[in-house]
Motif scaffolding. Structure first.
Motif, PDB file in Angstrom:
ATOM      1  N   SER A  49       0.897  -1.248  -0.270  1.00  0.00           N
ATOM      2  CA  SER A  49       0.049   0.186   0.101  1.00  0.00           C
ATOM      3  C   SER A  49       0.663   1.365  -0.184  1.00  0.00           C
ATOM      4  N   GLU A  50       0.475   2.251  -0.569  1.00  0.00           N
ATOM      5  CA  GLU A  50       0.907   3.661  -0.848  1.00  0.00           C
ATOM      6  C   GLU A  50       0.783   4.490   0.593  1.00  0.00           C
ATOM      7  N   VAL A  51       1.775   4.833   1.271  1.00  0.00           N
ATOM      8  CA  VAL A  51       1.739   5.687   2.458  1.00  0.00           C
ATOM      9  C   VAL A  51       2.384   7.142   2.112  1.00  0.00           C
ATOM     10  N   PHE A  52       1.769   8.102   2.044  1.00  0.00           N
ATOM     11  CA  PHE A  52       2.309   9.495   1.816  1.00  0.00           C
ATOM     12  C   PHE A  52       2.808   9.959   2.855  1.00  0.00           C
ATOM     13  N   PHE A  53       4.119  10.731   2.890  1.00  0.00           N
ATOM     14  CA  PHE A  53       4.434  11.530   4.131  1.00  0.00           C
ATOM     15  C   PHE A  53       5.138  12.767   3.714  1.00  0.00           C
ATOM     16  N   THR A  54       5.078  13.633   4.646  1.00  0.00           N
ATOM     17  CA  THR A  54       5.688  15.027   4.619  1.00  0.00           C
ATOM     18  C   THR A  54       6.253  15.309   5.868  1.00  0.00           C
ATOM     19  N   ASP A  55       7.374  15.824   6.206  1.00  0.00           N
ATOM     20  CA  ASP A  55       8.194  16.290   7.013  1.00  0.00           C
ATOM     21  C   ASP A  55       7.581  17.758   7.618  1.00  0.00           C
ATOM     22  N   LEU A  56       8.052  18.316   8.607  1.00  0.00           N
ATOM     23  CA  LEU A  56       7.512  19.530   8.989  1.00  0.00           C
ATOM     24  C   LEU A  56       8.263  20.663   8.867  1.00  0.00           C
ATOM     25  N   ARG A  57       9.338  20.564   7.964  1.00  0.00           N
ATOM     26  CA  ARG A  57       9.854  21.683   7.368  1.00  0.00           C
ATOM     27  C   ARG A  57       9.205  22.686   6.806  1.00  0.00           C
ATOM     28  N   THR A  58       9.231  23.862   7.161  1.00  0.00           N
ATOM     29  CA  THR A  58       8.564  24.984   6.401  1.00  0.00           C
ATOM     30  C   THR A  58       9.119  26.074   5.698  1.00  0.00           C
ATOM     31  N   GLY A  59       8.521  27.103   5.042  1.00  0.00           N
ATOM     32  CA  GLY A  59       9.245  28.364   4.534  1.00  0.00           C
ATOM     33  C   GLY A  59       8.299  29.151   4.206  1.00  0.00           C
ATOM     34  N   PRO A  60       8.592  30.409   3.566  1.00  0.00           N
ATOM     35  CA  PRO A  60       7.439  31.284   3.117  1.00  0.00           C
ATOM     36  C   PRO A  60       6.618  30.699   2.159  1.00  0.00           C
ATOM     37  N   GLY A  61       5.251  30.923   2.249  1.00  0.00           N
ATOM     38  CA  GLY A  61       4.258  30.237   1.483  1.00  0.00           C
ATOM     39  C   GLY A  61       4.135  28.752   1.491  1.00  0.00           C
ATOM     40  N   ASN A  62       4.813  28.262   2.239  1.00  0.00           N
ATOM     41  CA  ASN A  62       4.717  26.691   2.640  1.00  0.00           C
ATOM     42  C   ASN A  62       4.574  26.145   3.918  1.00  0.00           C
ATOM     43  N   ASN A  63       3.644  26.687   4.533  1.00  0.00           N
ATOM     44  CA  ASN A  63       3.513  26.157   5.933  1.00  0.00           C
ATOM     45  C   ASN A  63       2.815  25.109   6.344  1.00  0.00           C
ATOM     46  N   LEU A  64       2.741  24.690   7.282  1.00  0.00           N
ATOM     47  CA  LEU A  64       2.233  23.375   7.641  1.00  0.00           C
ATOM     48  C   LEU A  64       0.666  23.072   7.074  1.00  0.00           C
ATOM     49  N   LEU A  65      -0.167  24.106   7.084  1.00  0.00           N
ATOM     50  CA  LEU A  65      -1.500  23.892   6.403  1.00  0.00           C
ATOM     51  C   LEU A  65      -1.549  23.632   4.867  1.00  0.00           C
ATOM     52  N   VAL A  66      -0.711  24.310   4.199  1.00  0.00           N
ATOM     53  CA  VAL A  66      -0.391  24.307   2.817  1.00  0.00           C
ATOM     54  C   VAL A  66       0.203  22.858   2.672  1.00  0.00           C
ATOM     55  N   LYS A  67       1.284  22.550   3.485  1.00  0.00           N
ATOM     56  CA  LYS A  67       1.859  21.081   3.234  1.00  0.00           C
ATOM     57  C   LYS A  67       0.682  20.018   3.616  1.00  0.00           C
ATOM     58  N   LEU A  68      -0.083  20.352   4.554  1.00  0.00           N
ATOM     59  CA  LEU A  68      -0.963  19.168   4.673  1.00  0.00           C
ATOM     60  C   LEU A  68      -1.937  19.139   3.433  1.00  0.00           C
ATOM     61  N   GLU A  69      -2.436  20.136   2.926  1.00  0.00           N
ATOM     62  CA  GLU A  69      -3.421  20.015   1.757  1.00  0.00           C
ATOM     63  C   GLU A  69      -2.583  19.421   0.603  1.00  0.00           C
ATOM     64  N   ASN A  70      -1.258  19.833   0.593  1.00  0.00           N
ATOM     65  CA  ASN A  70      -0.562  19.197  -0.714  1.00  0.00           C
ATOM     66  C   ASN A  70      -0.474  17.733  -0.513  1.00  0.00           C
ATOM     67  N   LEU A  71      -0.134  17.305   0.724  1.00  0.00           N
ATOM     68  CA  LEU A  71      -0.018  15.961   1.100  1.00  0.00           C
ATOM     69  C   LEU A  71      -1.323  15.134   0.563  1.00  0.00           C
ATOM     70  N   VAL A  72      -2.379  15.660   1.306  1.00  0.00           N
ATOM     71  CA  VAL A  72      -3.605  14.960   0.964  1.00  0.00           C
ATOM     72  C   VAL A  72      -4.255  14.919  -0.362  1.00  0.00           C
ATOM     73  N   SER A  73      -3.897  15.834  -1.028  1.00  0.00           N
ATOM     74  CA  SER A  73      -4.158  15.910  -2.494  1.00  0.00           C
ATOM     75  C   SER A  73      -3.185  14.808  -3.265  1.00  0.00           C
ATOM     76  N   THR A  74      -2.065  15.038  -2.945  1.00  0.00           N
ATOM     77  CA  THR A  74      -1.105  13.869  -3.775  1.00  0.00           C
ATOM     78  C   THR A  74      -1.509  12.699  -3.425  1.00  0.00           C
ATOM     79  N   ALA A  75      -1.975  12.292  -2.230  1.00  0.00           N
ATOM     80  CA  ALA A  75      -2.297  10.804  -1.647  1.00  0.00           C
ATOM     81  C   ALA A  75      -3.531  10.483  -2.474  1.00  0.00           C
ATOM     82  N   GLY A  76      -4.031  11.398  -3.073  1.00  0.00           N
ATOM     83  CA  GLY A  76      -5.444  10.872  -3.819  1.00  0.00           C
ATOM     84  C   GLY A  76      -6.771  11.124  -3.310  1.00  0.00           C
ATOM     85  N   ILE A  77      -7.076  11.943  -2.221  1.00  0.00           N
ATOM     86  CA  ILE A  77      -8.401  12.121  -1.604  1.00  0.00           C
ATOM     87  C   ILE A  77      -9.157  12.517  -2.665  1.00  0.00           C
ATOM     88  N   GLY A  78      -8.966  13.193  -3.691  1.00  0.00           N
ATOM     89  CA  GLY A  78      -9.891  13.644  -4.688  1.00  0.00           C
ATOM     90  C   GLY A  78     -10.511  12.572  -5.631  1.00  0.00           C
TER      91      GLY A  78
END
Length: 394
Positions: free
Chosen positions: A3-32
């Motif tokens: 099974s595929e498990v998608f993972f993102t670490d907690l490193r952030t930067g301008p325009g890429n905070n944890l909320l943005v990273k969460l949305e990107n993770l979930v989208s990439t994992a295929g929730i859509g």
């Protein structure tokens, strides 16, 4: 097939905070890929017991709510009432606690529904032909939802080894009667040598099953429902789980309940490996984290997700700033019976502590009467998911 498990670490930067990273993770994992249009979507989450600060921030829930709404779904945040005494044992207190902890329409963009009603009796029976629980009793609002999304705080647990996606789904979605069924074979015992007769277990038992007699606690097994509150409240090792076997059966029952929750429904799961406390968020306190904050993981497979999270935690260094795990490791290394490579807390043979598990398995080292791996093996056996996974970093 892994099974595929998608993972993102907690490193952030301008325009890429944890909320943005969460949305990107979930989208990439295929929730859509899930068809959300006009569907009721239960977002199963733990709102945190009052006084416990390790629960997930509502900001993360708000991201998932918005994503589901944008996909046409009708999300609601939900959990079921507790078996033990506390701030979430009925819907009135549960809603108040959720509100205090920030789970409300203003903060998250959707409503909170306590899934099993005012007193925990609103349930639906779902037949899964389980070996231990043939027909789990699932909280009604969760049972009647079209789609299940779980948001999980990954942490230790004194009865299950750890709490992740499967436990959040299984134990967390049972009605009060369902929780009683799951806990019925997991009754704790009193270790007389460690019991000081302080009475904290008696004070916090919701079922009048524990009393201090002649300076030592005693459990009335006719009244005990196995909720484990005495184990969590005791700081001296006086109340402990009875056996590894009883903990295994608890995990097997949780697996069967999780299977009932997901039966015939699209589902998706997100776990936050942050503030990994040694015990459950059900208690009105949370001890210091045992490892650094690691990241967020997501998968369509709750078993693979739990396995990946456990592997990530076990591969991480123990925090040395003072916590239950580091204290136990220090005591293990200084007990005078062994040293260096043979020490169980450094992955050696553990000759002085046979069956101890070692801190290479942090959860079993913390809670030696538990064996979380058998729970995941049984979950795989009953078709809940796979222990085989591929970790995809996002």
């Amino acid at each position: 097939m892994a099974s595929e498990v998608f993972f993102t670490d907690l490193r952030t930067g301008p325009g890429n905070n944890l909320l943005v990273k969460l949305e990107n993770l979930v989208s990439t994992a295929g929730i859509g890929k899930i068809g959300f249009r006009d569907k009721f979507v239960a977002i199963k989450i733990h709102f945190g017991e009052y006084g416990n600060m390790a629960y997930l921030r509502p900001n993360y829930a708000a991201v998932i709510v918005r994503m589901i709404q944008n996909l046409g779904g009708k999300p609601f945040l939900t959990d079921a009432n507790t078996l033990y005494s506390g701030s979430r044992s009925d819907a009135v207190g549960h809603l108040r606690t959720a509100m205090v902890n920030g789970f409300n329409r203003i903060a998250t963009g959707c409503d909170v529904i306590i899934a099993d009603g005012l007193r925990g009796n609103d349930e639906r029976i779902i037949d899964v032909q389980g070996k231990y629980c043939p027909s789990p009793r699932i909280a009604a609002a969760i049972a009647e939802a079209d789609i299940i999304i779980s948001l999980n705080h990954f942490k230790g647990h004194e009865q299950a080894g750890f709490g992740g996606a499967v436990k959040n789904l299984g134990m967390g979605s049972g009605s009060v009667a369902g929780k009683r069924e799951m806990h019925s074979t997991a009754q704790p015992v009193i270790d007389i040598a460690n019991c000081t007769g302080c009475g904290v277990c008696e004070k916090h038992c919701a079922h009048d099953a524990v009393h201090v007699v002649d300076g030592k606690a005693a459990i009335d097994l006719e009244k005990c429902v196995g909720c484990g509150q005495c184990v969590a409240m005791c700081r001296r090792g006086g109340a402990v789980m009875g056996s590894t076997e009883s903990c295994d059966i608890l995990n097997f029952k949780i697996d069967e309940y999780a299977k009932a929750v997901l039966k015939g429904k699209p589902n998706f799961h997100i776990s936050f490996i942050m503030n990994v406390s040694p015990e459950c968020d059900c208690w009105g306190h949370n001890d210091a984290a045992i490892v650094p904050d690691l990241g967020i993981a997501a998968s369509f497979d709750p078993v693979a997700l739990d396995r990946a999270c456990a592997d990530l935690v076990n591969a991480a260094p123990t925090l040395r700033t003072g916590n239950e795990l580091s204290d136990k490791e220090a005591a293990c290394c200084s007990d005078g019976h062994h040293s260096g490579g043979d020490c169980c807390c450094h992955g050696g043979e553990g000759k002085s502590h046979p069956g101890h598990g070692g801190a290479s398995d942090k959860f079993n080292f913390l809670h030696p009467d538990t064996n979380w791996s058998t729970g995941l093996d049984y979950a795989e056996q009953i078709g809940l998911g796979s222990n085989d996974y591929t970790l995809i970093r996002v």
